[in-house]
Design a protein around this motif. Structure first.
Motif, mmCIF file in Angstrom:
data_model
loop_
_atom_site.group_PDB
_atom_site.id
_atom_site.type_symbol
_atom_site.label_atom_id
_atom_site.label_comp_id
_atom_site.label_asym_id
_atom_site.label_seq_id
_atom_site.Cartn_x
_atom_site.Cartn_y
_atom_site.Cartn_z
ATOM 1 N N GLU A 161 -5.604 -8.164 1.348
ATOM 2 C CA GLU A 161 -4.363 -8.911 1.563
ATOM 3 C C GLU A 161 -3.185 -7.943 1.465
ATOM 4 O O GLU A 161 -3.137 -7.118 0.560
ATOM 5 N N VAL A 162 -2.241 -8.085 2.386
ATOM 6 C CA VAL A 162 -1.081 -7.193 2.420
ATOM 7 C C VAL A 162 0.192 -8.037 2.391
ATOM 8 O O VAL A 162 0.422 -8.845 3.300
ATOM 9 N N PRO A 163 1.038 -7.885 1.375
ATOM 10 C CA PRO A 163 2.313 -8.616 1.364
ATOM 11 C C PRO A 163 3.234 -8.097 2.467
ATOM 12 O O PRO A 163 3.279 -6.896 2.740
ATOM 13 N N ILE A 164 3.943 -9.016 3.099
ATOM 14 C CA ILE A 164 4.752 -8.686 4.268
ATOM 15 C C ILE A 164 6.220 -8.968 3.995
ATOM 16 O O ILE A 164 6.579 -9.976 3.396
ATOM 17 N N GLY A 165 7.080 -8.066 4.465
ATOM 18 C CA GLY A 165 8.519 -8.265 4.414
ATOM 19 C C GLY A 165 9.131 -7.929 5.758
ATOM 20 O O GLY A 165 8.433 -7.547 6.702
ATOM 21 N N GLN A 166 10.431 -8.064 5.851
ATOM 22 C CA GLN A 166 11.130 -7.822 7.102
ATOM 23 C C GLN A 166 12.254 -6.835 6.880
ATOM 24 O O GLN A 166 13.187 -7.096 6.116
ATOM 25 N N GLY A 167 12.154 -5.663 7.506
ATOM 26 C CA GLY A 167 13.281 -4.746 7.589
ATOM 27 C C GLY A 167 13.874 -4.891 8.980
ATOM 28 O O GLY A 167 13.990 -5.987 9.513
ATOM 29 N N LEU A 168 14.229 -3.776 9.608
ATOM 30 C CA LEU A 168 14.581 -3.863 11.020
ATOM 31 C C LEU A 168 13.372 -4.306 11.828
ATOM 32 O O LEU A 168 13.496 -4.931 12.876
ATOM 33 N N THR A 169 12.182 -3.956 11.345
ATOM 34 C CA THR A 169 10.941 -4.465 11.908
ATOM 35 C C THR A 169 10.090 -5.006 10.764
ATOM 36 O O THR A 169 10.444 -4.890 9.597
ATOM 37 N N LEU A 170 8.950 -5.579 11.113
ATOM 38 C CA LEU A 170 8.028 -6.083 10.106
ATOM 39 C C LEU A 170 7.595 -4.946 9.190
ATOM 40 O O LEU A 170 7.335 -3.827 9.637
ATOM 41 N N GLN A 171 7.490 -5.239 7.885
ATOM 42 C CA GLN A 171 7.168 -4.204 6.907
ATOM 43 C C GLN A 171 6.020 -4.652 6.025
ATOM 44 O O GLN A 171 6.010 -5.784 5.541
ATOM 45 N N ALA A 172 5.045 -3.764 5.819
ATOM 46 C CA ALA A 172 4.043 -3.989 4.780
ATOM 47 C C ALA A 172 4.664 -3.601 3.447
ATOM 48 O O ALA A 172 5.177 -2.494 3.289
ATOM 49 N N GLU A 173 4.620 -4.512 2.469
ATOM 50 C CA GLU A 173 5.229 -4.241 1.169
ATOM 51 C C GLU A 173 4.198 -3.785 0.142
ATOM 52 O O GLU A 173 4.417 -3.889 -1.060
ATOM 53 N N GLY A 174 3.110 -3.292 0.614
ATOM 54 C CA GLY A 174 2.063 -2.714 -0.216
ATOM 55 C C GLY A 174 1.231 -1.812 0.670
ATOM 56 O O GLY A 174 1.446 -1.731 1.880
ATOM 57 N N PRO A 175 0.278 -1.109 0.096
ATOM 58 C CA PRO A 175 -0.545 -0.209 0.910
ATOM 59 C C PRO A 175 -1.435 -0.963 1.891
ATOM 60 O O PRO A 175 -1.848 -2.095 1.632
ATOM 61 N N VAL A 176 -1.690 -0.322 3.022
ATOM 62 C CA VAL A 176 -2.643 -0.843 4.016
ATOM 63 C C VAL A 176 -3.682 0.266 4.205
ATOM 64 O O VAL A 176 -3.637 1.036 5.167
ATOM 65 N N ARG A 177 -4.617 0.335 3.246
ATOM 66 C CA ARG A 177 -5.586 1.429 3.255
ATOM 67 C C ARG A 177 -6.819 1.053 4.066
ATOM 68 O O ARG A 177 -7.278 -0.085 4.033
ATOM 69 N N VAL A 178 -7.338 2.062 4.763
ATOM 70 C CA VAL A 178 -8.509 1.889 5.607
ATOM 71 C C VAL A 178 -9.506 2.996 5.266
ATOM 72 O O VAL A 178 -9.137 4.175 5.211
ATOM 73 N N ARG A 179 -10.736 2.597 5.025
ATOM 74 C CA ARG A 179 -11.807 3.583 4.770
ATOM 75 C C ARG A 179 -12.472 3.948 6.089
ATOM 76 O O ARG A 179 -12.870 3.084 6.868
ATOM 77 N N LEU A 180 -12.603 5.239 6.334
ATOM 78 C CA LEU A 180 -13.137 5.758 7.594
ATOM 79 C C LEU A 180 -14.577 6.229 7.402
ATOM 80 O O LEU A 180 -14.905 6.889 6.418
ATOM 81 N N THR A 181 -15.392 5.914 8.381
ATOM 82 C CA THR A 181 -16.741 6.491 8.464
ATOM 83 C C THR A 181 -16.856 7.169 9.802
ATOM 84 O O THR A 181 -16.860 6.503 10.844
ATOM 85 N N PRO A 182 -16.910 8.508 9.848
ATOM 86 C CA PRO A 182 -16.998 9.202 11.133
ATOM 87 C C PRO A 182 -18.264 8.792 11.889
ATOM 88 O O PRO A 182 -19.325 8.555 11.297
ATOM 89 N N ARG A 183 -18.139 8.700 13.196
ATOM 90 C CA ARG A 183 -19.268 8.362 14.052
ATOM 91 C C ARG A 183 -19.697 9.619 14.809
ATOM 92 O O ARG A 183 -18.891 10.440 15.215
ATOM 93 N N SER A 184 -20.993 9.774 15.022
ATOM 94 C CA SER A 184 -21.501 10.867 15.828
ATOM 95 C C SER A 184 -21.642 10.371 17.253
ATOM 96 O O SER A 184 -22.316 9.377 17.527
ATOM 97 N N LEU A 185 -20.961 11.038 18.165
ATOM 98 C CA LEU A 185 -20.952 10.597 19.571
ATOM 99 C C LEU A 185 -22.181 11.110 20.299
ATOM 100 O O LEU A 185 -22.712 12.154 19.989
#
Length: 455
Positions: free
Chosen positions: A431-455
């Motif tokens: 869950e990410v709290p949302i606010g409004q600046g000049l544009t939409l703002q995340a008011e907390g971290p939006v972290r993503v865990r990456l798993t590299p793929r072998s092509l």
């Protein structure tokens, strides 16, 4: 015919809805639509200095404000006046003859054919982003910062070409300061004149001067080299500097700076927001991610994405549109009524500030079943055709619709395709709290865990 007073929240006795509008405008407007309907009156500020804003939430009302009666709703709201005073009278904020002249000069630089030519800059920055993420310790990235960096570098490369590095750090530092400043001034009936040496004014002035210094320096170097001769003359700044109307008019140095600042602002924050939340939602919905990745694999076959692939990436485009429905970069924007008019059975007085809100309209229960549910299937061609045109309007609409909307979609689809090809994503922050600046703002971290793929 007697008029009925437009309903709205009472707010606090002495300041009305001022605190809610300044601190949580999106939540305040969503609650107002639920409690009072599609046309709502907000009062804010102390008695004797109280201001009013009329918020319009239905697709029909948004169409009336932005398109059907666009001439009666001008970009003279308090927010636009503040933006104009800070980043200049560019295409986003200009009016009347200024706007028409600028549009004639700039429109040829945003034709579909011309924008397709900017795809090379997107590819360079997308490849650099994949390489950067491949070396991230622990495999977790913070999407807000990363997507802002990517989008800013991309639009700076398109604008400045070889001068891309000269602007990026200054812009990254200045725009957040100015965004907070402009929003605070827009929703307050009381604020000190800009000339007063208050801490907020001094911070904003310092940020503005840094932006002007960088842009003016780059523009001066281009102009000194002469038309078409500067290094990077084929980039957007070079094209803007060389642009002429049929009568031979051109943009002067101040007008060039105004356009550059507007492009930097509108061209990076909006795309960064769309990409941030697309990654977040893909990371929360593995079944959608798998389907999008399968389409990317089928279309690309392991090669880097290019402009010719965008139309074939139809499901990925649906994912992006649904992400922009839930998290529109422009959650709220405003106009000022020239003459009194009627919207949704309510009379709007002449001179009133009128706000429309994609954030609310995109969640309107009359047009979006289960509005908080992430469902890219909402954007099949058949379902789009059956829906009101202004049930989804992340780029605005009417004669002042965003000139860069095709580029934003192109950039976002190409970037997402490159990232899906290289990584699997998992949302760390559900869950990410949302606010409004000049544009939409995340008011907390939006972290993503990456798993590299072998092509």
């Amino acid at each position: 015919m007697p008029t009925v007073r437009i309903p709205g929240p009472p707010g606090l006795p002495l300041i009305g809805s001022m605190v809610d509008l300044a601190r949580q405008p999106l939540q305040a407007m969503l609650a107002a639509q639920r409690d009072y309907g599609d046309v709502v009156r907000f009062a804010f500020g102390p008695p004797g200095l109280r201001g009013e804003i009329y918020a319009v939430f239905s697709p029909e009302g948004a169409h009336q404000v932005l398109a059907g009666q666009a001439a009666n709703f001008r970009k003279e709201s308090t927010l636009y006046e503040e933006v104009r005073s800070t980043v200049g009278n560019g295409l986003l904020t200009a009016q009347d003859a200024d706007y028409q002249r600028q549009r004639r000069l700039i429109q040829p630089l945003f034709t579909r054919r011309r924008v397709d030519g900017y795809a090379g800059a997107v590819a360079v920055e997308a490849a650099a982003l994949v390489e950067r993420w491949s070396a991230v310790p622990g495999g977790v990235v913070e999407a807000v910062a990363e997507m802002s960096r990517f989008a800013l570098r991309t639009v700076s490369r398109i604008l400045f070409g070889a001068d891309v590095e000269a602007a990026v750090d200054v812009v990254r530092g200045a725009f957040p300061v100015l965004g907070e400043y402009l929003l605070a001034r827009s929703f307050s009936p009381l604020h000190a004149p800009r000339s007063w040496p208050t801490p907020a004014n001094r911070r904003a002035l310092a940020a503005q001067r840094e932006l002007y210094r960088v842009c003016d320096g780059i523009i001066a170097r281009r102009r000194a080299a002469g038309p078409g001769k500067a290094e990077g003359a084929g980039d957007l700044l070079g094209l803007l500097a060389d642009a002429r109307t049929e009568d031979g008019e051109r943009l002067d140095a101040t007008e060039l700076r105004d356009q550059v600042l507007i492009f930097l602002l509108a061209g990076h924050e909006t795309t960064a927001t769309s990409l941030t939340f697309a990654l977040h939602l893909l990371g929360r919905h593995p079944e959608v991610q798998r389907r999008a990745r399968a389409e990317v694999g089928e279309v690309l076959g392991g090669r880097a994405p290019g402009v010719a692939d965008v139309e074939q990436l139809s499901y990925l485009t649906m994912v992006l549109k649904e992400s922009m429905r839930l998290y529109p970069a422009a959650g709220i924007f405003g106009r000022r009524a020239v003459e009194a008019c009627e919207i949704g059975g309510h009379e709007i007085p002449a001179g009133a500030d009128v706000m429309v809100s994609p954030w609310v309209t995109h969640r309107h229960p009359g047009h979006w079943p289960e509005p908080e549910r992430f469902d890219p299937e909402r954007f099949t061609p058949e379902r789009e055709a059956a829906r009101h045109r202004y049930a989804w309007y992340p780029f605005g609409g009417g004669p002042r619709a965003c000139i860069g909307q095709y580029f934003s979609m192109l950039e976002s689809v190409l970037a997402l395709a490159a990232l899906l090809q290289a990584f699997e994503f998992e949302a760390v922050d559900r869950e990410v709290p949302i606010g409004q600046g000049l544009t939409l703002q995340a008011e907390g971290p939006v972290r993503v865990r990456l798993t590299p793929r072998s092509l």
